[in-house]
Design a protein around this motif. Sequence first.
Motif, short mmCIF file in Angstrom:
data_model
loop_
_atom_site.label_atom_id
_atom_site.label_comp_id
_atom_site.label_asym_id
_atom_site.label_seq_id
_atom_site.Cartn_x
_atom_site.Cartn_y
_atom_site.Cartn_z
N MET A 1 1.14 15.04 63.46
CA MET A 1 1.26 14.47 61.57
C MET A 1 1.09 12.89 61.83
SD MET A 1 3.67 16.00 59.27
CE MET A 1 2.84 18.36 58.68
N PHE A 2 0.63 12.44 60.75
CA PHE A 2 0.27 11.36 60.81
C PHE A 2 1.86 10.57 60.41
CE2 PHE A 2 -3.44 12.12 60.16
CZ PHE A 2 -4.65 11.31 60.67
N LYS A 3 1.94 9.23 61.45
CA LYS A 3 3.43 8.58 60.51
C LYS A 3 2.57 7.39 59.98
CE LYS A 3 5.69 9.61 65.06
NZ LYS A 3 6.69 8.66 66.52
N SER A 4 3.46 7.03 58.35
CA SER A 4 2.95 5.98 57.70
C SER A 4 3.05 5.01 57.86
CB SER A 4 4.57 6.57 56.64
OG SER A 4 5.53 6.49 56.87
N SER A 5 4.29 4.45 58.81
CA SER A 5 3.97 3.46 59.45
C SER A 5 2.58 3.18 59.91
CB SER A 5 5.22 2.70 60.13
OG SER A 5 4.85 4.03 61.74
N ILE A 6 1.61 3.32 60.50
CA ILE A 6 0.59 2.77 61.06
C ILE A 6 -0.93 3.54 60.50
CG2 ILE A 6 2.02 3.80 63.39
CD1 ILE A 6 -0.14 6.31 63.80
N PHE B 1 -2.92 28.15 45.55
CA PHE B 1 -2.77 27.89 46.98
C PHE B 1 -2.04 26.88 46.53
CE2 PHE B 1 -5.59 24.78 44.31
CZ PHE B 1 -4.94 23.49 44.40
N HIS B 2 -0.63 26.22 47.26
CA HIS B 2 0.74 25.90 47.08
C HIS B 2 0.15 24.01 47.19
CE1 HIS B 2 2.68 28.96 46.05
NE2 HIS B 2 2.38 29.64 47.23
N ILE B 3 1.36 23.22 47.00
CA ILE B 3 1.09 21.37 47.70
C ILE B 3 0.92 21.64 49.34
CG2 ILE B 3 2.12 19.34 47.61
CD1 ILE B 3 3.49 20.16 44.92
N LYS B 4 1.86 22.53 49.79
CA LYS B 4 2.41 22.55 51.36
C LYS B 4 0.44 22.66 52.13
CE LYS B 4 3.84 27.44 52.24
NZ LYS B 4 2.98 27.53 52.78
N ASP B 5 -0.45 23.31 51.05
CA ASP B 5 -1.65 24.42 52.42
C ASP B 5 -2.31 22.88 52.13
OD1 ASP B 5 -0.57 26.21 51.59
OD2 ASP B 5 -1.20 27.02 49.70
N VAL B 6 -1.96 22.12 50.65
CA VAL B 6 -3.30 20.80 51.03
C VAL B 6 -2.72 20.17 51.85
CG1 VAL B 6 -4.45 18.79 49.43
CG2 VAL B 6 -3.58 20.60 48.54
N ALA B 7 -1.19 19.16 52.24
CA ALA B 7 -0.45 18.68 53.09
C ALA B 7 -0.35 18.98 54.21
CB ALA B 7 0.89 18.87 52.78
N GLU B 8 -0.72 20.53 54.77
CA GLU B 8 -0.39 21.39 56.04
C GLU B 8 -2.02 20.70 56.36
OE1 GLU B 8 0.09 24.52 55.96
OE2 GLU B 8 2.45 24.24 56.66
N LEU C 1 -4.00 18.30 55.98
CA LEU C 1 -4.33 16.63 56.40
C LEU C 1 -3.07 16.38 57.44
CD1 LEU C 1 -4.09 14.97 52.03
CD2 LEU C 1 -6.11 15.96 53.62
N GLY C 2 -2.53 17.12 57.80
CA GLY C 2 -1.69 16.47 58.76
C GLY C 2 -1.13 16.01 58.54
N ILE C 3 -0.31 15.78 56.65
CA ILE C 3 1.03 15.32 56.98
C ILE C 3 2.24 15.61 56.24
CG2 ILE C 3 -0.60 12.95 56.44
CD1 ILE C 3 -0.65 13.48 53.68
#
Length: 308
Positions: free
Chosen positions: A1-6, A31-38, A40-42
């Motif tokens: 996953m991406f780190k917000s700092s970069i 679908f669920h929000i977690k499906d979108v987050a996953e 995107l890799g965040i």
Amino acid sequence: MFKSSILTKEQLENFALQGLCFADDHVSDPFHIKDVAERLGISYSYFYHNFNDYMGEPFWHYVKRHRLELAAGLLRHSGYNISEISELCGYATTAAFSKAFKQHFKESPKDFRRILVLPNEKRTLQITESITVAAGSDIFGNFFNYERCEKITLPDSILYYSFISRGQNPIGEMIAKMNHYYTMFRKMLTLFDLPQSRIITGTLDSVPVTDYEKLSMFAGISIPVTATAAHQQLRDNFSYLMKKRVPGGSYLKLPVPMDFATAGIPMYNFISRNCKEGIFKMSGNHFFISLAGPNYCEIFIPLLKKHY
């Protein structure tokens, strides 16, 4: 996953827009929000807060609003019954859809369908006309004639697109930026073998149900799903582009000798008038303008099969 700092500002913006894109492309799917987050890799939390910060509303609020606004557009322009519309817009039951619709629009779906002039309609058209009037939007009204239309069948396609504008003045920004995007997509057509492709523009939203300031305008290349080599080329070379499924089927094709900005108002009036009169009914909100040249475009309107 991406780190917000970069993450850069552009990456944060892209994550929010990818969420908007996902919601639109899965409007009828659960679908669920977690499906979108996953996807995107965040993290769930990071996506939730980032979307809210950038879009000005929580993600699930946008999903619900978008589905109901698209449903309102179908009530206005399609021949589907209320049960079919509720299913197309992601509701498990007609009762749940009707309850949510009335809470949002203060009218039942049945009563909404009888409204002659929608709440946002006059304002949206007035704003758009004030922006495009210099291009002579009233002069070419005679070209928008049903007898000039050709009934055709289009294949299922994938649209690779960029958001041109959204926010306070989406139509004005769209006109100002279109030359840049048209040139970019024209170069892509020149560099790669993209059979049966079209440069198209439109909106993800239901005009004129969506508030003018919340419209999301796009431009992109539509390619038939069967052109596998072309899709691979775009995925390999332009991974930053958004993707949207564009259903095939029966369409009205209307060629007009004008630019896309000039065509906007008479196009909407043409669609609205013919749907009200029952000349044709639409199968969805995915009508679009194909940019065939600097002063020539083609309107594509999805038709309900029984009106084909």
